[in-house]
Design a protein around this motif. Structure first.
Motif, PDB file in Angstrom:
ATOM      1  N   PRO A 173      -6.499 -24.193 -17.465  1.00  0.00           N
ATOM      2  CA  PRO A 173      -6.139 -24.398 -18.870  1.00  0.00           C
ATOM      3  C   PRO A 173      -5.557 -23.132 -19.484  1.00  0.00           C
ATOM      4  CG  PRO A 173      -8.492 -24.062 -18.681  1.00  0.00           C
ATOM      5  CD  PRO A 173      -7.955 -24.079 -17.271  1.00  0.00           C
ATOM      6  N   GLU A 174      -4.852 -23.305 -20.580  1.00  0.00           N
ATOM      7  CA  GLU A 174      -4.172 -22.161 -21.202  1.00  0.00           C
ATOM      8  C   GLU A 174      -5.135 -21.055 -21.603  1.00  0.00           C
ATOM      9  OE1 GLU A 174      -1.240 -21.285 -25.042  1.00  0.00           O
ATOM     10  OE2 GLU A 174      -1.374 -23.318 -24.206  1.00  0.00           O
ATOM     11  N   HIS A 175      -6.354 -21.426 -21.994  1.00  0.00           N
ATOM     12  CA  HIS A 175      -7.289 -20.389 -22.442  1.00  0.00           C
ATOM     13  C   HIS A 175      -7.714 -19.454 -21.307  1.00  0.00           C
ATOM     14  CE1 HIS A 175     -10.505 -23.382 -21.173  1.00  0.00           C
ATOM     15  NE2 HIS A 175     -10.968 -22.269 -20.643  1.00  0.00           N
ATOM     16  N   ALA A 176      -7.442 -19.839 -20.054  1.00  0.00           N
ATOM     17  CA  ALA A 176      -7.814 -18.999 -18.914  1.00  0.00           C
ATOM     18  C   ALA A 176      -6.656 -18.158 -18.395  1.00  0.00           C
ATOM     19  CB  ALA A 176      -8.361 -19.874 -17.788  1.00  0.00           C
ATOM     20  N   PHE A 177      -5.450 -18.348 -18.957  1.00  0.00           N
ATOM     21  CA  PHE A 177      -4.290 -17.593 -18.465  1.00  0.00           C
ATOM     22  C   PHE A 177      -4.464 -16.094 -18.651  1.00  0.00           C
ATOM     23  CE2 PHE A 177      -0.908 -21.130 -19.358  1.00  0.00           C
ATOM     24  CZ  PHE A 177      -1.534 -21.950 -18.433  1.00  0.00           C
ATOM     25  N   GLY A 178      -5.046 -15.706 -19.765  1.00  0.00           N
ATOM     26  CA  GLY A 178      -5.073 -14.301 -20.137  1.00  0.00           C
ATOM     27  C   GLY A 178      -3.755 -13.891 -20.776  1.00  0.00           C
ATOM     28  N   PRO A 179      -3.726 -12.744 -21.464  1.00  0.00           N
ATOM     29  CA  PRO A 179      -2.491 -12.278 -22.100  1.00  0.00           C
ATOM     30  C   PRO A 179      -1.528 -11.704 -21.063  1.00  0.00           C
ATOM     31  CG  PRO A 179      -4.212 -10.650 -22.390  1.00  0.00           C
ATOM     32  CD  PRO A 179      -4.855 -11.829 -21.708  1.00  0.00           C
ATOM     33  N   ARG A 180      -0.280 -11.566 -21.485  1.00  0.00           N
ATOM     34  CA  ARG A 180       0.703 -10.881 -20.637  1.00  0.00           C
ATOM     35  C   ARG A 180       0.482  -9.368 -20.747  1.00  0.00           C
ATOM     36  NH1 ARG A 180       4.404 -15.156 -22.306  1.00  0.00           N
ATOM     37  NH2 ARG A 180       5.291 -16.151 -20.460  1.00  0.00           N
ATOM     38  N   PRO A 181       0.448  -8.666 -19.616  1.00  0.00           N
ATOM     39  CA  PRO A 181       0.311  -7.208 -19.696  1.00  0.00           C
ATOM     40  C   PRO A 181       1.522  -6.587 -20.382  1.00  0.00           C
ATOM     41  CG  PRO A 181      -0.224  -8.001 -17.502  1.00  0.00           C
ATOM     42  CD  PRO A 181       0.410  -9.147 -18.243  1.00  0.00           C
ATOM     43  N   ARG A 182       1.267  -5.772 -21.381  1.00  0.00           N
ATOM     44  CA  ARG A 182       2.350  -5.090 -22.063  1.00  0.00           C
ATOM     45  C   ARG A 182       3.010  -4.107 -21.083  1.00  0.00           C
ATOM     46  NH1 ARG A 182      -0.418  -3.729 -26.276  1.00  0.00           N
ATOM     47  NH2 ARG A 182       0.209  -5.545 -27.494  1.00  0.00           N
ATOM     48  N   ASN A 183       4.334  -4.099 -21.043  1.00  0.00           N
ATOM     49  CA  ASN A 183       5.112  -3.234 -20.148  1.00  0.00           C
ATOM     50  C   ASN A 183       4.881  -3.545 -18.670  1.00  0.00           C
ATOM     51  OD1 ASN A 183       6.100  -1.790 -22.409  1.00  0.00           O
ATOM     52  ND2 ASN A 183       4.254  -0.519 -22.414  1.00  0.00           N
ATOM     53  N   ARG A 184       4.261  -4.706 -18.386  1.00  0.00           N
ATOM     54  CA  ARG A 184       4.040  -5.157 -17.000  1.00  0.00           C
ATOM     55  C   ARG A 184       3.327  -4.106 -16.155  1.00  0.00           C
ATOM     56  NH1 ARG A 184       6.376  -9.640 -15.176  1.00  0.00           N
ATOM     57  NH2 ARG A 184       6.459  -8.812 -13.048  1.00  0.00           N
ATOM     58  N   GLU A 185       2.388  -3.383 -16.771  1.00  0.00           N
ATOM     59  CA  GLU A 185       1.681  -2.354 -16.008  1.00  0.00           C
ATOM     60  C   GLU A 185       0.774  -2.957 -14.935  1.00  0.00           C
ATOM     61  OE1 GLU A 185      -0.751  -2.762 -19.920  1.00  0.00           O
ATOM     62  OE2 GLU A 185       1.310  -2.998 -19.231  1.00  0.00           O
ATOM     63  N   LEU A 186       0.402  -4.215 -15.106  1.00  0.00           N
ATOM     64  CA  LEU A 186      -0.418  -4.900 -14.114  1.00  0.00           C
ATOM     65  C   LEU A 186       0.196  -6.274 -13.864  1.00  0.00           C
ATOM     66  CD1 LEU A 186      -3.054  -4.539 -12.480  1.00  0.00           C
ATOM     67  CD2 LEU A 186      -4.247  -5.709 -14.321  1.00  0.00           C
ATOM     68  N   PRO A 187       0.499  -6.623 -12.620  1.00  0.00           N
ATOM     69  CA  PRO A 187       1.237  -7.863 -12.343  1.00  0.00           C
ATOM     70  C   PRO A 187       0.346  -9.102 -12.316  1.00  0.00           C
ATOM     71  CG  PRO A 187       0.881  -6.681 -10.303  1.00  0.00           C
ATOM     72  CD  PRO A 187       0.321  -5.808 -11.400  1.00  0.00           C
ATOM     73  N   MET A 188      -0.225  -9.459 -13.458  1.00  0.00           N
ATOM     74  CA  MET A 188      -1.011 -10.683 -13.530  1.00  0.00           C
ATOM     75  C   MET A 188      -0.086 -11.890 -13.382  1.00  0.00           C
ATOM     76  SD  MET A 188      -3.949  -9.317 -13.899  1.00  0.00           S
ATOM     77  CE  MET A 188      -4.976 -10.752 -14.210  1.00  0.00           C
ATOM     78  N   ARG A 189      -0.590 -12.952 -12.752  1.00  0.00           N
ATOM     79  CA  ARG A 189       0.227 -14.137 -12.537  1.00  0.00           C
ATOM     80  C   ARG A 189       0.690 -14.727 -13.869  1.00  0.00           C
ATOM     81  NH1 ARG A 189       0.698 -17.547  -8.035  1.00  0.00           N
ATOM     82  NH2 ARG A 189      -1.203 -16.679  -7.077  1.00  0.00           N
ATOM     83  N   ASP A 190       1.980 -15.038 -13.958  1.00  0.00           N
ATOM     84  CA  ASP A 190       2.539 -15.616 -15.176  1.00  0.00           C
ATOM     85  C   ASP A 190       2.438 -17.135 -15.057  1.00  0.00           C
ATOM     86  OD1 ASP A 190       3.889 -16.254 -17.478  1.00  0.00           O
ATOM     87  OD2 ASP A 190       5.406 -14.708 -17.200  1.00  0.00           O
ATOM     88  N   PHE A 191       1.351 -17.700 -15.567  1.00  0.00           N
ATOM     89  CA  PHE A 191       1.100 -19.125 -15.393  1.00  0.00           C
ATOM     90  C   PHE A 191       2.064 -20.008 -16.159  1.00  0.00           C
ATOM     91  CE2 PHE A 191      -3.074 -17.793 -13.822  1.00  0.00           C
ATOM     92  CZ  PHE A 191      -3.232 -18.685 -12.786  1.00  0.00           C
ATOM     93  N   GLY A 192       2.541 -19.551 -17.304  1.00  0.00           N
ATOM     94  CA  GLY A 192       3.404 -20.397 -18.111  1.00  0.00           C
ATOM     95  C   GLY A 192       4.621 -19.643 -18.584  1.00  0.00           C
TER      96      GLY A 192
END
Length: 343
Positions: free
Chosen positions: A217-236
């Motif tokens: 669900p969207e609430h589990a995506f987490g925020p986008r890392p500012r400046n892409r310092e950490l490559p978290m999966r971009d779910f949406g």
């Protein structure tokens, strides 16, 4: 990998009822299957089925209808997810004062989807560590939000290493320039996947807000890392998500197995879940990265072996705020219904 709903606390193995075979009653079946089905799984696909054979025996099957055809065509992710469920099943059996004897892939030619047969035999009562791990199952989460930057104490990481070793796997902390190269590799892999229409369609299926009992669900995506310092999966890619500052020096670990086939994937899943429950007991949060492994061509997987074997998962550890759980299918959706014993 994603999370769980609530399950009962560890039962009292001192009572006569608790010493009954684990699958002898509807309550026993429900408790053990609910614990198993609380395991993390790739995109919260929950790709498992359970078949009660008799009062002492349960079979674990891969639900191949939930295979991610684009990112997991060989079933590595399914194997790791089901391995995590298998570890929870073993723990739930131990809570009844029985040992879990596992036969992995008992008939690979005729039933490749039959991943394990688990037989319970009378054993010692569970020890303190087993009870603690079992009691952590409802509290384990995949945390894709920023961590506060505190380092794991050495003794905590050593405990995680021992947890992996107990399941015949190796957990290694990735440091310095190697860690930066690994993060860059994850980011490149995520960008490559996101550029593929088939991948975006598959991801959209498992992040559809209409899914009530599985998916992310969207609430589990987490925020986008500012400046892409950490490559978290971009779910949406189309989803408007806030940005946030993540830890500047993330603690990344790699989980290895000696081989890289279906048995090793099951082993990796059991090791991963044991590590995650140990982390939860220490108040440590975790999130997983599999993007580079998703891109590895099946015909070249054997070429990726190093001194410690094959990387099966990359994980980020740290201290983060609590996060909510994600949807979970009920016991009766993952258990063959005709196999629930009657009393």
């Amino acid at each position: 990998m994603t999370d769980i709903g609530a399950i009962p606390v560890s039962p009292d193995t001192g009572s006569l009822a608790a010493r009954e075979l684990p699958f002898a009653t509807p309550g026993g079946v429900s408790r053990t299957v609910k614990a198993a089905a609380a395991a993390p799984s790739v995109h919260n696909t929950q790709p498992w089925r359970f078949h009660r054979v008799d009062d002492a025996t349960m079979e674990l099957y891969a639900d191949l209808d939930r295979l991610l055809a684009v990112t997991d065509p060989m079933g590595r992710g399914v194997g790791i997810s089901c391995g995590a469920a298998l570890f929870n099943l073993r723990l739930a059996i131990r809570m009844t004062g029985h040992d879990a004897h596992v036969t992995a892939l008992p008939d690979p030619a005729a039933r490749p989807d039959l991943l394990a047969t688990v037989h319970a035999v009378l054993g010692d009562p569970p020890d303190r560590n087993e009870r603690l791990m079992y009691d952590m199952i409802p509290y384990r989460r995949t945390n894709r939000f920023p961590f506060d930057g505190r380092r794991l104490p050495r003794e905590v990481f050593v405990d995680l290493v021992h947890a992996a070793h107990a399941e015949s796997a190796t957990l290694v902390l990735v440091k310095g320039r190697t860690a930066r190269r690994v993060l860059d590799m994850i980011g490149t892999a995520d960008d490559t996947l996101a550029a593929e229409e088939s991948y975006r369609a598959e991801l959209a299926c498992w992040t559809d807000p209409c899914r009530r009992f599985d998916g992310v669900p969207e609430h589990a995506f987490g925020p986008r890392p500012r400046n892409r310092e950490l490559p978290m999966r971009d779910f949406g890619l189309e989803c408007a998500r806030p940005s946030a500052d993540f830890e500047t020096d993330p603690q990344i670990a790699a989980l290895f197995t000696r081989g890289d086939g279906p048995l090793d994937w099951l082993r990796a899943g059991q090791a991963l879940q044991r590590v995650l429950l140990a982390a939860t007991a220490h108040g440590v949060s975790a999130s997983m990265f599999s993007q580079p492994l998703d891109l590895r061509p099946a015909q070249h997987r054997a070429d990726q072996s190093g001194p410690m074997g094959h990387v099966q998962m990359l994980a980020r550890f740290g201290y983060g705020a609590p996060v909510p759980r994600v949807p979970r299918r009920s016991v009766f959706e993952v258990l063959d219904p005709v196999e629930v014993p009657r009393v």
